[in-house]
Design a protein around this motif. Structure first.
Motif, PDB file in Angstrom:
ATOM      1  N   ARG A 140       0.830  -1.209   0.000  1.00 51.38           N
ATOM      2  CA  ARG A 140       0.000   0.000   0.000  1.00 51.38           C
ATOM      3  C   ARG A 140       0.860   1.253   0.000  1.00 51.38           C
ATOM      4  O   ARG A 140       0.551   2.230  -0.687  1.00 51.38           O
ATOM      5  N   ARG A 141       1.939   1.211   0.779  1.00 50.57           N
ATOM      6  CA  ARG A 141       2.820   2.374   0.843  1.00 50.57           C
ATOM      7  C   ARG A 141       3.485   2.619  -0.509  1.00 50.57           C
ATOM      8  O   ARG A 141       3.555   3.757  -0.987  1.00 50.57           O
ATOM      9  N   SER A 144       1.001   4.030  -2.931  1.00 50.22           N
ATOM     10  CA  SER A 144       0.718   5.430  -2.630  1.00 50.22           C
ATOM     11  C   SER A 144       1.834   6.335  -3.141  1.00 50.22           C
ATOM     12  O   SER A 144       1.579   7.392  -3.729  1.00 50.22           O
ATOM     13  N   GLU A 145       3.076   5.917  -2.924  1.00 47.25           N
ATOM     14  CA  GLU A 145       4.210   6.710  -3.388  1.00 47.25           C
ATOM     15  C   GLU A 145       4.232   6.790  -4.914  1.00 47.25           C
ATOM     16  O   GLU A 145       4.526   7.832  -5.492  1.00 47.25           O
ATOM     17  N   LYS A 147       1.644   6.560  -6.894  1.00 47.15           N
ATOM     18  CA  LYS A 147       0.534   7.414  -7.311  1.00 47.15           C
ATOM     19  C   LYS A 147       0.904   8.885  -7.179  1.00 47.15           C
ATOM     20  O   LYS A 147       0.601   9.701  -8.058  1.00 47.15           O
ATOM     21  N   LYS A 148       1.571   9.228  -6.076  1.00 46.71           N
ATOM     22  CA  LYS A 148       1.996  10.611  -5.877  1.00 46.71           C
ATOM     23  C   LYS A 148       3.003  11.032  -6.941  1.00 46.71           C
ATOM     24  O   LYS A 148       2.957  12.154  -7.454  1.00 46.71           O
ATOM     25  N   GLY A 178      -1.919  15.965  -1.886  1.00 46.77           N
ATOM     26  CA  GLY A 178      -1.335  15.547  -0.627  1.00 46.77           C
ATOM     27  C   GLY A 178      -0.767  16.663   0.222  1.00 46.77           C
ATOM     28  O   GLY A 178      -0.062  16.398   1.191  1.00 46.77           O
TER      29      GLY A 178
END
Length: 285
Positions: A140-141, A144-145, A147-148, A178
């Protein structure tokens, strides 16, 4: 008002310097929630009635020895965070860290004792589940990274002016990129400055996360080993303590720099939003 407004910011920085397997009580974390999580992960591993009674006795003894703290008892800094020196922040974080070490060890001892109630087969199941949970968190981390990173590249392609006009029309730009201070209307200059601060802190934040992962792994290994004791636990804490406190200071200074970009009106608005959120949380407690 500044002390009240940013107290949560300073205390939040300690979340990085708290022991990861034995989180202290604080905003968003009730005193006995780590115990509930501990017990929840024992479901479905075939505990006998005798084992259940042993675990129940251990948990009851822990709760009696470590009662829930009075709400609002979390210490807050007695200085103005906005103008605080690095020494003031460091001293505050270190004091909080040391004040909670007894609670941290008590939770570690409970984990160790419960783990030793289990059979080897049950221990293997617990470890396998734990590894699976950690893998999911890491995935998940990473997602997320990624995606950012993709979003940042798209913004670069679209151009700064188009980026700001598009997201301001949407009215939820902070969620999309974010940036902090969700719900506060930021100027383009403030948004650019916040993005630059976040980018400059990226490598430091990742290094600090690596320290915490290493500490977390070392905690787990010690708790599950026959060499676990208060002396070995304190030695482990001492080994990582300076780096963890330093990470907390760096995080606090980073938030301090972001907070400094707000106007007085925005700071007042932020205070109101946080008070409203606290009241809503209290309804469900």
């Amino acid at each position: 008002m500044k002390k009240v407004l940013i107290a949560s910011v300073t205390v939040a920085a300690i979340s990085l310097s708290g022991l990861t397997l034995a989180q202290p009580a604080g905003p968003g974390m009730r005193h006995h929630e780590p115990v509930k999580e501990m017990v929840k992960h024992l479901r479905g591993i075939g505990l006998s009635d005798l084992q259940r009674e042993e675990i129940k006795t251990l948990v009851s003894a822990f709760k009696e020895a470590k009662p829930r703290p009075v709400r609002g008892s979390v210490d807050k800094p007695d200085f103005d965070f906005e103008t605080a020196s690095e020494t003031q922040i460091s001293t505050f974080i270190q004091t909080q860290f040391e004040a909670r070490e007894t609670q941290h060890f008590a939770l570690a001892q409970l984990r160790h004792d419960i783990f030793n109630v289990l059979t080897e087969e049950q221990q293997a199941k617990v470890l396998a589940r734990e590894a699976k949970r950690e893998a999911k968190k890491e995935n998940r981390r990473n997602a997320s990274e990624e995606k950012k990173a993709q979003f940042a590249k798209r913004l670069d392609r679209e151009g700064k002016d188009k980026k700001f006009s598009h997201h301001n029309r949407k009215g939820h730009e902070h969620k999309r990129d974010g940036l902090p201070f969700e719900g506060i209307e930021l100027s383009d200059t403030q948004r650019e400055s916040l993005s630059a601060l976040r980018e400059s802190f990226k490598d430091t934040a990742e290094a600090n996360r690596q320290i915490m992962r290493s500490f977390k792994d070392a905690q787990r290994e010690l708790i599950r080993s026959s060499s676990f004791s208060q002396a070995s636990w304190e030695a482990l804490v001492t080994k990582y303590k300076d780096d963890i406190i330093s990470a907390g200071v760096e995080k606090a200074k980073h938030r301090q720099a972001m907070f400094a970009l707000l106007t007085d009106e925005q700071k007042t608005e932020l205070k109101t939003h946080r008070e409203d959120e606290r009241k809503i949380r209290d309804i469900f407690r």
